[in-house]
Motif scaffolding. Structure first.
Motif, PDB file in Angstrom:
ATOM      1  N   MET B   1       0.809  -1.118  -0.077  1.00  0.00           N
ATOM      2  CA  MET B   1       0.071  -0.013  -0.102  1.00  0.00           C
ATOM      3  C   MET B   1       0.849   1.287   0.053  1.00  0.00           C
ATOM      4  O   MET B   1       1.838   1.437   0.613  1.00  0.00           O
ATOM      5  CB  MET B   1      -0.846  -0.177   1.192  1.00  0.00           C
ATOM      6  N   GLU B   3       2.585   4.289   1.112  1.00  0.00           N
ATOM      7  CA  GLU B   3       2.716   5.285   2.189  1.00  0.00           C
ATOM      8  C   GLU B   3       3.420   6.665   1.781  1.00  0.00           C
ATOM      9  O   GLU B   3       4.167   7.144   2.524  1.00  0.00           O
ATOM     10  CB  GLU B   3       3.814   4.391   3.118  1.00  0.00           C
ATOM     11  N   ASP B   4       3.220   7.077   0.571  1.00  0.00           N
ATOM     12  CA  ASP B   4       3.747   8.434   0.034  1.00  0.00           C
ATOM     13  C   ASP B   4       2.928   9.674   0.981  1.00  0.00           C
ATOM     14  O   ASP B   4       1.852   9.625   0.702  1.00  0.00           O
ATOM     15  CB  ASP B   4       3.419   8.636  -1.241  1.00  0.00           C
ATOM     16  N   LYS B   5       3.552   9.896   2.042  1.00  0.00           N
ATOM     17  CA  LYS B   5       2.751  11.049   2.884  1.00  0.00           C
ATOM     18  C   LYS B   5       2.491  12.284   2.130  1.00  0.00           C
ATOM     19  O   LYS B   5       3.277  12.762   1.337  1.00  0.00           O
ATOM     20  CB  LYS B   5       3.546  11.203   4.099  1.00  0.00           C
ATOM     21  N   ILE B   6       1.416  12.857   2.975  1.00  0.00           N
ATOM     22  CA  ILE B   6       1.218  14.473   2.228  1.00  0.00           C
ATOM     23  C   ILE B   6       1.820  15.392   3.170  1.00  0.00           C
ATOM     24  O   ILE B   6       1.955  15.142   4.560  1.00  0.00           O
ATOM     25  CB  ILE B   6      -0.545  14.369   2.372  1.00  0.00           C
ATOM     26  N   ASP B   7       2.309  16.314   2.660  1.00  0.00           N
ATOM     27  CA  ASP B   7       3.148  17.343   3.467  1.00  0.00           C
ATOM     28  C   ASP B   7       1.672  18.152   4.225  1.00  0.00           C
ATOM     29  O   ASP B   7       1.222  18.924   3.509  1.00  0.00           O
ATOM     30  CB  ASP B   7       3.994  18.230   2.605  1.00  0.00           C
ATOM     31  N   LEU B   8       1.752  17.912   5.601  1.00  0.00           N
ATOM     32  CA  LEU B   8       0.868  18.763   6.467  1.00  0.00           C
ATOM     33  C   LEU B   8       1.312  19.616   7.176  1.00  0.00           C
ATOM     34  O   LEU B   8       0.911  20.211   8.283  1.00  0.00           O
ATOM     35  CB  LEU B   8       0.069  17.729   7.188  1.00  0.00           C
TER      36      LEU B   8
END
Lengths: 162, 82
Positions: B1, B3-8
């Protein structure tokens, strides 16, 4: 770094330093959970501070080994209380008071479910692992991964439309 | 899956602000705890004093006098001897 459970035990015995370390370590967690619920940074700050105060006053009721889950629940409840008190206000801050990027992100969080928002903020804002999220939110690790996956997909779609 | 995180990071709590909020929370929580401890100790002392009053010898003017913070009179002392 000292284990959270050890800090909880020390704080319960009246150690002010341990007490302060617990608050400093977990205030951002409370903020992330409150922001997921309220989507207004100023309200999330109030809720996070109140949650820390309440948690520290009730530290005697908590199992030191399960502190995080207990603390997240207090933060969530405090945020919900605040949301009920401020029901009449718009959840999205006025564009004039927040930078554009922050405003867009807050507006985009609207499309997510509550658990998706909590998982996303704890994972992508606070850098928690899915194991930590699963323990704190009382869900499975697989479930946490699924929520994060769906939340990122929805958020990217929403942001690409803006 | 993925896991390309979003810059928050735009949503992150500013560190200086976080420190200020933490300091306020610590002061508030510690202040309430300190007062509740004082209240508990005060309550325990009041309870102990109440128990002592209840358990005091009934015919003891000297004990009464001492509990009231008064010096016993000569008659009180004589009464104890009787």
């Amino acid at each position: 770094m000292e284990e959270t459970a050890a800090l909880v035990r020390r704080a319960r015995s009246g150690d002010r330093e341990a007490f302060a370390m617990l608050v400093r370590r977990h205030l951002r967690t409370a903020y992330a959970v409150a922001l997921a619920e309220l989507r207004r940074p100023a309200d999330a700050e109030d809720a996070a501070q109140d949650a820390c105060v309440r948690a520290m006053q009730r530290l005697g009721e908590c199992d030191p080994e399960r502190f995080l889950g207990w603390f997240v629940q207090i933060a969530r409840n405090r945020a919900r209380d605040l949301r009920r008190q401020r029901r009449d206000t718009d959840p999205i801050p006025e564009i004039g008071t927040a930078p554009r990027e922050r405003h867009d992100l807050l507006a985009a969080l609207e499309v997510l479910g509550e658990t998706e928002r909590e998982v996303l903020l704890l994972s992508d804002l606070e850098g928690w692992t899915h194991k930590e999220i699963a323990d704190a939110l009382g869900i499975s690790e697989t479930n946490s991964r699924q929520h994060a996956f769906v939340a990122r997909k929805k958020l990217r779609e929403r942001l690409s439309h803006e | 899956m993925n896991e390309d995180k979003i810059d928050l990071s735009a949503l992150a709590l500013d560190p200086a602000r976080a420190e200020k909020l933490a300091a306020l929370a610590i002061d508030r929580a510690w202040g309430v705890l300190r007062w509740s401890r004082i209240a508990i100790v005060g309550g325990a002392l009041a309870l102990a004093a109440g128990v002592l009053l209840l358990l005091r010898p009934v015919d003891s003017p000297r004990t009464d006098a001492l509990l009231l913070g008064q010096m016993p009179t000569a008659d009180d002392v004589m009464a104890v001897g009787r």
